[in-house]
Scaffold this motif. Structure first.
Motif, PDB file in Angstrom:
ATOM      1  N   GLU A  80       0.831  -1.203   0.000  1.00 22.71           N
ATOM      2  CA  GLU A  80       0.000   0.000   0.000  1.00 22.71           C
ATOM      3  C   GLU A  80       0.870   1.260   0.000  1.00 22.71           C
ATOM      4  O   GLU A  80       0.561   2.244  -0.678  1.00 22.71           O
ATOM      5  CB  GLU A  80      -0.919  -0.003   1.227  1.00 22.71           C
ATOM      6  CG  GLU A  80      -2.015  -1.057   1.185  1.00 22.71           C
ATOM      7  CD  GLU A  80      -2.961  -0.854   0.006  1.00 22.71           C
ATOM      8  OE1 GLU A  80      -3.238   0.329  -0.334  1.00 22.71           O
ATOM      9  OE2 GLU A  80      -3.395  -1.850  -0.579  1.00 22.71           O
ATOM     10  N   ILE A  81       1.964   1.213   0.752  1.00 17.62           N
ATOM     11  CA  ILE A  81       2.886   2.353   0.773  1.00 17.62           C
ATOM     12  C   ILE A  81       3.488   2.564  -0.611  1.00 17.62           C
ATOM     13  O   ILE A  81       3.600   3.698  -1.103  1.00 17.62           O
ATOM     14  CB  ILE A  81       3.998   2.124   1.818  1.00 17.62           C
ATOM     15  CG1 ILE A  81       3.410   2.158   3.234  1.00 17.62           C
ATOM     16  CG2 ILE A  81       5.096   3.180   1.680  1.00 17.62           C
ATOM     17  CD1 ILE A  81       4.403   1.815   4.320  1.00 17.62           C
ATOM     18  N   ASP A  82       3.858   1.476  -1.278  1.00 17.68           N
ATOM     19  CA  ASP A  82       4.428   1.567  -2.628  1.00 17.68           C
ATOM     20  C   ASP A  82       3.429   2.194  -3.597  1.00 17.68           C
ATOM     21  O   ASP A  82       3.793   3.052  -4.425  1.00 17.68           O
ATOM     22  CB  ASP A  82       4.840   0.176  -3.121  1.00 17.68           C
ATOM     23  CG  ASP A  82       6.067  -0.357  -2.402  1.00 17.68           C
ATOM     24  OD1 ASP A  82       6.772   0.446  -1.769  1.00 17.68           O
ATOM     25  OD2 ASP A  82       6.303  -1.585  -2.465  1.00 17.68           O
ATOM     26  N   LYS A  83       2.179   1.764  -3.513  1.00 16.79           N
ATOM     27  CA  LYS A  83       1.144   2.293  -4.415  1.00 16.79           C
ATOM     28  C   LYS A  83       0.947   3.788  -4.185  1.00 16.79           C
ATOM     29  O   LYS A  83       0.791   4.564  -5.135  1.00 16.79           O
ATOM     30  CB  LYS A  83      -0.175   1.550  -4.194  1.00 16.79           C
ATOM     31  CG  LYS A  83      -0.176   0.113  -4.694  1.00 16.79           C
ATOM     32  CD  LYS A  83      -1.522  -0.558  -4.411  1.00 16.79           C
ATOM     33  CE  LYS A  83      -1.520  -2.004  -4.862  1.00 16.79           C
ATOM     34  NZ  LYS A  83      -2.826  -2.667  -4.555  1.00 16.79           N
ATOM     35  N   THR A  84       0.959   4.186  -2.906  1.00 18.79           N
ATOM     36  CA  THR A  84       0.773   5.602  -2.575  1.00 18.79           C
ATOM     37  C   THR A  84       1.924   6.446  -3.120  1.00 18.79           C
ATOM     38  O   THR A  84       1.714   7.525  -3.682  1.00 18.79           O
ATOM     39  CB  THR A  84       0.663   5.780  -1.052  1.00 18.79           C
ATOM     40  OG1 THR A  84      -0.442   5.006  -0.562  1.00 18.79           O
ATOM     41  CG2 THR A  84       0.445   7.240  -0.694  1.00 18.79           C
ATOM     42  N   ARG A  85       3.139   5.958  -2.979  1.00 19.18           N
ATOM     43  CA  ARG A  85       4.306   6.692  -3.472  1.00 19.18           C
ATOM     44  C   ARG A  85       4.305   6.770  -5.005  1.00 19.18           C
ATOM     45  O   ARG A  85       4.638   7.811  -5.587  1.00 19.18           O
ATOM     46  CB  ARG A  85       5.588   6.006  -2.985  1.00 19.18           C
ATOM     47  CG  ARG A  85       5.784   6.090  -1.486  1.00 19.18           C
ATOM     48  CD  ARG A  85       7.115   5.510  -1.074  1.00 19.18           C
ATOM     49  NE  ARG A  85       8.223   6.271  -1.651  1.00 19.18           N
ATOM     50  CZ  ARG A  85       9.509   5.925  -1.506  1.00 19.18           C
ATOM     51  NH1 ARG A  85       9.824   4.838  -0.812  1.00 19.18           N
ATOM     52  NH2 ARG A  85      10.462   6.664  -2.039  1.00 19.18           N
ATOM     53  N   GLU A  86       3.948   5.692  -5.650  1.00 14.95           N
ATOM     54  CA  GLU A  86       3.894   5.695  -7.112  1.00 14.95           C
ATOM     55  C   GLU A  86       2.831   6.669  -7.614  1.00 14.95           C
ATOM     56  O   GLU A  86       3.053   7.402  -8.594  1.00 14.95           O
ATOM     57  CB  GLU A  86       3.602   4.286  -7.628  1.00 14.95           C
ATOM     58  CG  GLU A  86       4.757   3.308  -7.425  1.00 14.95           C
ATOM     59  CD  GLU A  86       4.364   1.882  -7.743  1.00 14.95           C
ATOM     60  OE1 GLU A  86       3.194   1.658  -8.140  1.00 14.95           O
ATOM     61  OE2 GLU A  86       5.217   0.984  -7.587  1.00 14.95           O
ATOM     62  N   ALA A  87       1.692   6.696  -6.932  1.00  9.81           N
ATOM     63  CA  ALA A  87       0.628   7.620  -7.333  1.00  9.81           C
ATOM     64  C   ALA A  87       1.079   9.065  -7.166  1.00  9.81           C
ATOM     65  O   ALA A  87       0.785   9.929  -8.006  1.00  9.81           O
ATOM     66  CB  ALA A  87      -0.625   7.352  -6.495  1.00  9.81           C
ATOM     67  N   ALA A  88       1.827   9.340  -6.082  1.00 12.06           N
ATOM     68  CA  ALA A  88       2.312  10.702  -5.844  1.00 12.06           C
ATOM     69  C   ALA A  88       3.316  11.125  -6.909  1.00 12.06           C
ATOM     70  O   ALA A  88       3.334  12.280  -7.358  1.00 12.06           O
ATOM     71  CB  ALA A  88       2.934  10.792  -4.460  1.00 12.06           C
ATOM     72  N   GLN A  89       4.149  10.189  -7.335  1.00 10.75           N
ATOM     73  CA  GLN A  89       5.164  10.496  -8.340  1.00 10.75           C
ATOM     74  C   GLN A  89       4.545  10.836  -9.700  1.00 10.75           C
ATOM     75  O   GLN A  89       5.063  11.677 -10.444  1.00 10.75           O
ATOM     76  CB  GLN A  89       6.124   9.309  -8.485  1.00 10.75           C
ATOM     77  CG  GLN A  89       7.052   9.117  -7.286  1.00 10.75           C
ATOM     78  CD  GLN A  89       7.887   7.861  -7.417  1.00 10.75           C
ATOM     79  OE1 GLN A  89       7.743   7.083  -8.359  1.00 10.75           O
ATOM     80  NE2 GLN A  89       8.775   7.647  -6.436  1.00 10.75           N
ATOM     81  N   PHE A  90       3.443  10.177 -10.019  1.00  9.64           N
ATOM     82  CA  PHE A  90       2.821  10.387 -11.328  1.00  9.64           C
ATOM     83  C   PHE A  90       1.604  11.313 -11.281  1.00  9.64           C
ATOM     84  O   PHE A  90       0.913  11.503 -12.274  1.00  9.64           O
ATOM     85  CB  PHE A  90       2.399   9.029 -11.916  1.00  9.64           C
ATOM     86  CG  PHE A  90       3.563   8.191 -12.353  1.00  9.64           C
ATOM     87  CD1 PHE A  90       4.153   8.398 -13.592  1.00  9.64           C
ATOM     88  CD2 PHE A  90       4.075   7.212 -11.521  1.00  9.64           C
ATOM     89  CE1 PHE A  90       5.232   7.626 -14.003  1.00  9.64           C
ATOM     90  CE2 PHE A  90       5.154   6.437 -11.916  1.00  9.64           C
ATOM     91  CZ  PHE A  90       5.738   6.642 -13.158  1.00  9.64           C
ATOM     92  N   GLU A  91       1.370  11.889 -10.091  1.00 16.45           N
ATOM     93  CA  GLU A  91       0.185  12.723  -9.930  1.00 16.45           C
ATOM     94  C   GLU A  91       0.157  13.881 -10.918  1.00 16.45           C
ATOM     95  O   GLU A  91      -0.868  14.161 -11.556  1.00 16.45           O
ATOM     96  CB  GLU A  91       0.122  13.257  -8.503  1.00 16.45           C
ATOM     97  CG  GLU A  91      -1.130  14.080  -8.224  1.00 16.45           C
ATOM     98  CD  GLU A  91      -1.197  14.531  -6.774  1.00 16.45           C
ATOM     99  OE1 GLU A  91      -2.229  15.095  -6.388  1.00 16.45           O
ATOM    100  OE2 GLU A  91      -0.211  14.317  -6.027  1.00 16.45           O
ATOM    101  N   GLU A  92       1.280  14.598 -11.093  1.00 14.53           N
ATOM    102  CA  GLU A  92       1.289  15.765 -11.976  1.00 14.53           C
ATOM    103  C   GLU A  92       1.033  15.376 -13.429  1.00 14.53           C
ATOM    104  O   GLU A  92       0.448  16.134 -14.190  1.00 14.53           O
ATOM    105  CB  GLU A  92       2.613  16.506 -11.873  1.00 14.53           C
ATOM    106  CG  GLU A  92       3.824  15.709 -12.299  1.00 14.53           C
ATOM    107  CD  GLU A  92       5.096  16.540 -12.279  1.00 14.53           C
ATOM    108  OE1 GLU A  92       5.173  17.495 -13.081  1.00 14.53           O
ATOM    109  OE2 GLU A  92       5.988  16.244 -11.455  1.00 14.53           O
ATOM    110  N   PHE A  93       1.460  14.161 -13.799  1.00 16.14           N
ATOM    111  CA  PHE A  93       1.224  13.726 -15.170  1.00 16.14           C
ATOM    112  C   PHE A  93      -0.218  13.265 -15.362  1.00 16.14           C
ATOM    113  O   PHE A  93      -0.813  13.456 -16.425  1.00 16.14           O
ATOM    114  CB  PHE A  93       2.176  12.582 -15.539  1.00 16.14           C
ATOM    115  CG  PHE A  93       3.634  12.940 -15.398  1.00 16.14           C
ATOM    116  CD1 PHE A  93       4.242  13.763 -16.333  1.00 16.14           C
ATOM    117  CD2 PHE A  93       4.376  12.498 -14.317  1.00 16.14           C
ATOM    118  CE1 PHE A  93       5.594  14.098 -16.223  1.00 16.14           C
ATOM    119  CE2 PHE A  93       5.700  12.826 -14.187  1.00 16.14           C
ATOM    120  CZ  PHE A  93       6.320  13.644 -15.130  1.00 16.14           C
TER     121      PHE A  93
END
Length: 238
Positions: free
Chosen positions: A216-229
């Motif tokens: 779940e932590i990994d998914k949250t971090r990945e979502a944050a990284q691609f949020e602007e895109f």
């Protein structure tokens, strides 16, 4: 009285008082040798089936097998020939000195002076001394893999670092979470020569739960990284 013991086995001679630095280390090493010799001799007396040829050379071999040097201040011939009463008195004297050593460190690098059912110390002096020397050489104790649960103060839980290590090992070597606790317990014995404490044993369900938390932590971090895109329109309008 001293039960007829030689000067080298009296409290006055064995005491750690007045020793410091290298002198203290040498004193503990000699005390550790005497302690091992006495307990081995007592064990040989109490064990059935020991050959009648049991002598100081046998005692020497048993000490070598445990990586403990023979005492310098007293001969193994004397130790082997001591009466049970005399050996018992000497062991009690060493117990007093062990208490002196324990109090000297004030709980830092503590010496466990409890005794097992067979009369042997739970931690022999040579083991305690060897641990201290290896620590000084840069070798360290096991990592602290647990922290207090914030909601349940009496409960420990795996740290994120420990959970990540477990997940990585399980993935690389294709180990099912159900098998990991058993392997952990086995390797604990390999590294520390004792059973894993119950409070440090994690069940497969605990390991699975922490792996899911990391996912779940990994998914949250990945979502944050691609949020602007994801949230910004492209020049094409999508």
């Amino acid at each position: 009285g001293n039960s007829g013991l030689p000067t080298s086995l009296t409290l006055e001679e064995l005491s750690c008082k007045g020793h410091s630095g290298k002198s203290f280390e040498n004193m503990v090493e000699e005390l550790a040798s005497i302690e091992m010799a006495l307990h081995l001799a007592r064990s040989m007396d109490n064990t059935t089936g020991i050959s009648e040829t049991t002598d100081a050379s046998t005692l020497h071999g048993l000490m070598d097998a445990r990586g403990v040097r023979v005492p310098k201040s007293i001969s193994l011939d004397y130790v082997e020939g001591m009466t049970s009463r005399a050996r018992g008195y000497a062991v009690r004297t060493i117990s007093i000195v062990r208490d002196e050593i324990k109090s000297r460190f004030g709980g830092i690098f503590d010496l466990d002076n409890s005794v097992k059912d067979d009369g042997w110390p739970k931690v022999m002096l040579h083991e305690w001394l060897d641990d201290g020397r290896r620590f000084t050489q840069g070798k360290r104790v096991a990592a602290n893999n647990y922290i207090q649960n914030k909601d349940r103060q009496k409960h420990l839980e795996l740290t994120d670092d420990a959970s990540q290590c477990i997940r990585h090992i399980a993935a690389v070597f294709d180990i099912h979470p159900d098998k990991f606790p058993h392997l952990w317990a086995c390797f604990y014995v390999l590294f520390f020569r004792k059973e894993i404490p119950l409070e440090e044993f994690s069940s497969s369900e605990t390991i699975k739960r922490h792996m899911m938390r990391l996912a779940e932590i990994d998914k949250t971090r990945e979502a944050a990284q691609f949020e602007e895109f994801v949230c910004t329109l492209s020049p094409n309008g999508f």
